[in-house]
Design a protein around this motif. Structure first.
Motif, short mmCIF file in Angstrom:
data_model
loop_
_atom_site.label_atom_id
_atom_site.label_comp_id
_atom_site.label_asym_id
_atom_site.label_seq_id
_atom_site.Cartn_x
_atom_site.Cartn_y
_atom_site.Cartn_z
N VAL A 15 -0.15 -3.90 -2.35
CA VAL A 15 -0.14 -3.54 -0.92
C VAL A 15 -1.35 -2.70 -0.49
O VAL A 15 -1.62 -2.58 0.70
N CYS A 16 -2.08 -2.13 -1.44
CA CYS A 16 -3.18 -1.22 -1.06
C CYS A 16 -4.30 -1.99 -0.37
O CYS A 16 -4.85 -2.93 -0.93
N PRO A 17 -4.68 -1.57 0.84
CA PRO A 17 -5.70 -2.30 1.60
C PRO A 17 -7.14 -2.00 1.16
O PRO A 17 -8.05 -2.72 1.54
N GLU A 24 -10.96 7.07 -2.89
CA GLU A 24 -11.16 6.05 -1.85
C GLU A 24 -9.92 5.89 -0.98
O GLU A 24 -9.98 5.27 0.08
N CYS A 25 -8.81 6.44 -1.44
CA CYS A 25 -7.53 6.32 -0.72
C CYS A 25 -7.67 6.81 0.72
O CYS A 25 -8.23 7.88 0.97
N ILE A 26 -7.16 6.01 1.67
CA ILE A 26 -7.24 6.36 3.09
C ILE A 26 -5.90 6.89 3.61
O ILE A 26 -5.70 7.00 4.82
N ASN A 27 -4.99 7.21 2.70
CA ASN A 27 -3.69 7.80 3.07
C ASN A 27 -2.95 6.95 4.10
O ASN A 27 -2.42 7.46 5.08
N CYS A 28 -2.90 5.66 3.83
CA CYS A 28 -2.26 4.75 4.79
C CYS A 28 -0.74 4.74 4.63
O CYS A 28 -0.04 4.14 5.45
N ASP A 29 -0.23 5.35 3.58
CA ASP A 29 1.22 5.53 3.38
C ASP A 29 1.98 4.29 2.90
O ASP A 29 3.19 4.37 2.72
N VAL A 30 1.32 3.14 2.76
CA VAL A 30 2.12 1.94 2.47
C VAL A 30 2.57 1.82 1.02
O VAL A 30 3.57 1.19 0.73
N CYS A 31 1.85 2.44 0.08
CA CYS A 31 2.23 2.26 -1.33
C CYS A 31 3.43 3.11 -1.72
O CYS A 31 4.24 2.69 -2.55
N GLU A 32 3.53 4.28 -1.18
CA GLU A 32 4.55 5.24 -1.62
C GLU A 32 5.97 4.66 -1.60
O GLU A 32 6.68 4.75 -2.60
FE1 SF4 Z 1 -3.93 5.19 -0.53
FE2 SF4 Z 1 -1.67 4.02 -1.20
FE3 SF4 Z 1 -2.82 3.43 1.12
FE4 SF4 Z 1 -3.94 2.61 -1.15
S1 SF4 Z 1 -1.94 1.98 -0.32
S2 SF4 Z 1 -4.99 3.56 0.59
S3 SF4 Z 1 -3.44 4.31 -2.51
S4 SF4 Z 1 -1.97 5.42 0.54
#
Ligand code: SF4
Ligand code: SF4
Length: 83
Positions: A53-55, A8-16
């Motif tokens: 933080v994951c949306p 389901e991850c949308i690769n939003c980059d915020v968690c890394e």
């Molecule tokens: Fe994926 Fe991390 Fe964004 Fe969640 S926060 S959607 S796990 S990149």
């Protein structure tokens, strides 16, 4: 337990950048968590920071890595270079 990131991850980059153990990295299709480095944030924070933080709420526990709080703390100490 370690946590895992689902498709389901949308690769939003915020968690890394939020992970205190550098356990999160980009995989072939979406971000992934290295279970050897994920302590559920034990030792660093009261709550898993990536989940906070994951949306799209795509970071459940990894059922293949059942660990007690004590084991998570030991992993934290190992990662910190303390034994
Ligand atoms: Fe994926 Fe991390 Fe964004 Fe969640 S926060 S959607 S796990 S990149
Ligand atoms: Fe990193 Fe904490 Fe998420 Fe585990 S729970 S991947 S240690 S931010």
């Amino acid at each position: 337990m370690a946590l895992k990131i689902t498709a389901e991850c949308i690769n939003c980059d915020v968690c890394e950048p939020e992970c205190p153990n550098q356990a999160i990295s980009m995989g072939d299709e979406h971000y992934i968590i290295d279970p050897d480095k994920c302590t559920e944030c034990v030792g660093h924070f009261d709550e898993p920071q990536c989940v906070q933080v994951c949306p799209v709420e795509c970071i459940p526990v990894n059922p293949d890595r059942v660990e007690t709080p004590e084991q998570l703390l030991q992993k934290y100490r190992r990662l910190q270079g303390r034994r």
